[in-house]
Design an enzyme around this catalytic site. Structure first.
Site, PDB file in Angstrom:
ATOM      1  N   ASP A  70       0.871  -1.182   0.000  1.00 43.85           N
ATOM      2  CA  ASP A  70       0.000   0.000   0.000  1.00 43.85           C
ATOM      3  C   ASP A  70       0.908   1.232   0.000  1.00 43.85           C
ATOM      4  OD1 ASP A  70      -1.639   2.131   0.563  1.00 43.85           O
ATOM      5  OD2 ASP A  70      -2.829   1.062   2.061  1.00 43.85           O
ATOM      6  N   ASN A  97       2.842   4.497 -10.814  1.00 47.76           N
ATOM      7  CA  ASN A  97       1.675   4.407 -11.693  1.00 47.76           C
ATOM      8  C   ASN A  97       0.372   4.255 -10.917  1.00 47.76           C
ATOM      9  OD1 ASN A  97       0.383   3.523 -14.400  1.00 47.76           O
ATOM     10  ND2 ASN A  97       0.051   1.738 -13.091  1.00 47.76           N
ATOM     11  N   TYR A 186      -8.899  14.682  -9.013  1.00 46.18           N
ATOM     12  CA  TYR A 186      -7.984  13.974  -9.941  1.00 46.18           C
ATOM     13  C   TYR A 186      -7.093  14.968 -10.704  1.00 46.18           C
ATOM     14  CZ  TYR A 186      -6.376  10.612 -13.439  1.00 46.18           C
ATOM     15  OH  TYR A 186      -5.588   9.827 -14.266  1.00 46.18           O
ATOM     16  N   LYS A 190      -3.018  15.289  -9.951  1.00 50.06           N
ATOM     17  CA  LYS A 190      -2.113  14.950 -11.055  1.00 50.06           C
ATOM     18  C   LYS A 190      -1.238  16.154 -11.423  1.00 50.06           C
ATOM     19  CE  LYS A 190      -2.893  10.626 -11.741  1.00 50.06           C
ATOM     20  NZ  LYS A 190      -1.816   9.634 -11.679  1.00 50.06           N
ATOM     21  N   VAL A 219      -7.614   6.280 -22.133  1.00 50.01           N
ATOM     22  CA  VAL A 219      -7.503   4.936 -22.698  1.00 50.01           C
ATOM     23  C   VAL A 219      -8.897   4.365 -22.927  1.00 50.01           C
ATOM     24  CG1 VAL A 219      -6.601   2.614 -22.286  1.00 50.01           C
ATOM     25  CG2 VAL A 219      -5.353   4.607 -21.429  1.00 50.01           C
TER      26      VAL A 219
HETATM   27  N1  LIG Z   1      -6.620   4.902 -17.926  1.00 55.05           N
HETATM   28  C1  LIG Z   1      -6.541   6.131 -18.392  1.00 55.05           C
HETATM   29  O1  LIG Z   1      -7.307   6.547 -19.274  1.00 55.05           O
HETATM   30  C2  LIG Z   1      -5.487   7.069 -17.865  1.00 55.05           C
HETATM   31  C3  LIG Z   1      -5.319   8.304 -18.501  1.00 55.05           C
HETATM   32  C4  LIG Z   1      -4.356   9.182 -18.016  1.00 55.05           C
HETATM   33  C5  LIG Z   1      -3.600   8.823 -16.919  1.00 55.05           C
HETATM   34  N2  LIG Z   1      -3.782   7.625 -16.323  1.00 55.05           N
HETATM   35  C6  LIG Z   1      -2.938   7.295 -15.164  1.00 55.05           C
HETATM   36  O2  LIG Z   1      -2.230   6.102 -15.445  1.00 55.05           O
HETATM   37  C7  LIG Z   1      -2.073   5.355 -14.252  1.00 55.05           C
HETATM   38  C8  LIG Z   1      -2.650   3.968 -14.439  1.00 55.05           C
HETATM   39  O3  LIG Z   1      -4.003   4.113 -14.817  1.00 55.05           O
HETATM   40  P1  LIG Z   1      -4.979   2.858 -14.921  1.00 55.05           P
HETATM   41  O4  LIG Z   1      -6.023   3.220 -15.887  1.00 55.05           O
HETATM   42  O5  LIG Z   1      -4.187   1.614 -15.106  1.00 55.05           O
HETATM   43  O6  LIG Z   1      -5.622   2.897 -13.460  1.00 55.05           O
HETATM   44  P2  LIG Z   1      -6.235   1.675 -12.647  1.00 55.05           P
HETATM   45  O7  LIG Z   1      -7.179   2.255 -11.662  1.00 55.05           O
HETATM   46  O8  LIG Z   1      -6.711   0.625 -13.567  1.00 55.05           O
HETATM   47  O9  LIG Z   1      -4.941   1.122 -11.876  1.00 55.05           O
HETATM   48  C9  LIG Z   1      -4.378   1.802 -10.784  1.00 55.05           C
HETATM   49  C10 LIG Z   1      -3.868   0.746  -9.814  1.00 55.05           C
HETATM   50  O10 LIG Z   1      -3.351   1.428  -8.652  1.00 55.05           O
HETATM   51  C11 LIG Z   1      -3.653   0.617  -7.543  1.00 55.05           C
HETATM   52  N3  LIG Z   1      -3.654   1.379  -6.290  1.00 55.05           N
HETATM   53  C12 LIG Z   1      -4.576   2.295  -5.864  1.00 55.05           C
HETATM   54  N4  LIG Z   1      -4.267   2.703  -4.624  1.00 55.05           N
HETATM   55  C13 LIG Z   1      -3.129   2.042  -4.270  1.00 55.05           C
HETATM   56  C14 LIG Z   1      -2.338   2.029  -3.096  1.00 55.05           C
HETATM   57  N5  LIG Z   1      -2.659   2.768  -2.030  1.00 55.05           N
HETATM   58  N6  LIG Z   1      -1.242   1.235  -3.066  1.00 55.05           N
HETATM   59  C15 LIG Z   1      -0.912   0.453  -4.126  1.00 55.05           C
HETATM   60  N7  LIG Z   1      -1.621   0.422  -5.277  1.00 55.05           N
HETATM   61  C16 LIG Z   1      -2.730   1.201  -5.327  1.00 55.05           C
HETATM   62  C17 LIG Z   1      -5.060   0.089  -7.819  1.00 55.05           C
HETATM   63  O11 LIG Z   1      -5.346  -1.053  -7.023  1.00 55.05           O
HETATM   64  C18 LIG Z   1      -4.993  -0.187  -9.312  1.00 55.05           C
HETATM   65  O12 LIG Z   1      -4.670  -1.532  -9.609  1.00 55.05           O
HETATM   66  C19 LIG Z   1      -2.738   6.159 -13.141  1.00 55.05           C
HETATM   67  O13 LIG Z   1      -1.779   6.934 -12.493  1.00 55.05           O
HETATM   68  C20 LIG Z   1      -3.726   7.021 -13.898  1.00 55.05           C
HETATM   69  O14 LIG Z   1      -4.039   8.198 -13.205  1.00 55.05           O
HETATM   70  C21 LIG Z   1      -4.706   6.729 -16.765  1.00 55.05           C
END
Ligand SMILES: NC(=O)c1ccc[n+]([C@@H]2O[C@H](COP(=O)([O-])OP(=O)(O)OC[C@H]3O[C@@H](n4cnc5c(N)ncnc54)[C@H](O)[C@@H]3O)[C@@H](O)[C@H]2O)c1
Length: 275
Positions: A70, A97, A186, A190, A219
């Site tokens: 965590d 990430n 958010y 960010k 995405v």
């Molecule tokens: N998916 C998109 O469209 C998108 C767009 C721009 C930026 N992002 C960024 O890319 C990154 C990945 O995005 P994603 O879509 O895979 O998100 P996601 O929510 O699918 O994955 C994020 C992961 O972080 C983990 N997490 C959350 N809190 C946590 C903690 N306290 N300790 C450990 N792990 C923890 C979650 O369990 C999850 O598996 C993020 O930083 C997100 O903000 C995503």
């Protein structure tokens, strides 16, 4: 190896012999970040809150070690640091990430509570805790391993919403009725990650540690047709990202191919933020 070999493109992008950690490896993008690093030659410690369901998914990738961590808890990150030190003796690449997006307990209240005027303080604080404080803590704790060797590359994952404000019209239905709002936490957290990256790049530049941001665009992941159509229209490349669209950027930032780059924001968003 001579100088010409050293600067060959294949060597610059190679991560052979490197140790990487990817935090938030259980989500949509994390898997592809890990896949990219492994394909470039790194061994990867992949962490998330829960890993039971990840074991099967990661089995075929090769040198990947899964750990339940965590990132908001210093003792948990200490465990990760000690695990890496004991088993691999160093850390070359850290990908921050992990993040959270809002989740409202009662989905029927999402419209009301996602609106800025009603946005609950506890959600704001939770977002700060994971997205910003978690990134701060992970850099502080795991950066210790990089300081030991005066070397390392940290990649903090931001978002286009760190650069531009959300266009709330994206979250309307065909008739223009607002379905929910992208809430204030958010984009704010960010944007803070982006500036924290610059702070740390300046602070650790003389220690041989590079710190950069990757800014992904949206995405495609089961959004409604109208959302995808509107998003595509707002994007010069006319499409949302696929989750593997960031693999090249991750390897570039992790490797010596970006050796002269720190404090930068690599925007990979199909052009979404250029106009
Ligand atoms: N998916 C998109 O469209 C998108 C767009 C721009 C930026 N992002 C960024 O890319 C990154 C990945 O995005 P994603 O879509 O895979 O998100 P996601 O929510 O699918 O994955 C994020 C992961 O972080 C983990 N997490 C959350 N809190 C946590 C903690 N306290 N300790 C450990 N792990 C923890 C979650 O369990 C999850 O598996 C993020 O930083 C997100 O903000 C995503």
């Amino acid at each position: 190896m001579n100088d010409i070999d050293n600067r060959s493109v294949s060597n610059l992008f190679s991560l052979k012999g490197k140790v990487a950690a990817v935090l938030g490896a259980g989500g949509l993008l994390g898997y592809y970040h890990v896949e990219a690093l492994v394909e470039a030659g790194a061994c990867v410690v992949a962490v998330d809150l829960k890993i039971d369901e990840l074991v099967e998914k990661y089995r075929s990738l090769g040198e990947v070690y899964l750990l339940e961590i965590d990132i908001t808890k210093p003792t948990s990150l200490e465990h990760l640091r000690d695990y890496i030190l004991t088993n691999f003796h160093k850390l070359d690449v850290l990908v921050n990430n992990a993040a959270i997006n809002d989740k409202f307990e009662d989905p029927t209240l999402t419209l009301e509570y996602s609106k800025f005027e009603n946005y609950p303080l506890d959600l704001w604080q939770k977002s700060l805790e994971v997205n910003l404080t978690g990134t701060f803590l992970s850099c502080q704790m795991l950066g210790q391993l990089m300081l030991l060797r005066h070397s390392g590359s940290i990649i903090n994952v931001a978002s286009t919403y760190a650069v531009v404000a959300p266009n709330q019209q994206l979250y309307q239905d065909e008739e223009g009725k607002q379905l929910f709002y992208k809430s204030p936490s958010y984009p704010s957290t960010k944007a803070a990650v982006l500036h924290f990256t610059r702070f740390l790049a300046a602070h650790w530049g003389s220690q041989g540690i590079r710190v950069n941001c990757l800014t992904p665009g949206g995405v495609e992941n089961g959004q409604s047709d109208i959302f995808i159509r509107r998003y595509n229209k707002q994007t010069p490349l006319q499409r949302m990202a696929q989750p593997w669209d960031y693999k090249g950027a991750i390897v570039f930032l992790a490797s010596d191919a970006s050796a002269y780059m720190t404090g930068a924001n690599l925007i990979v968003d199909g052009g979404y933020t250029i106009w």
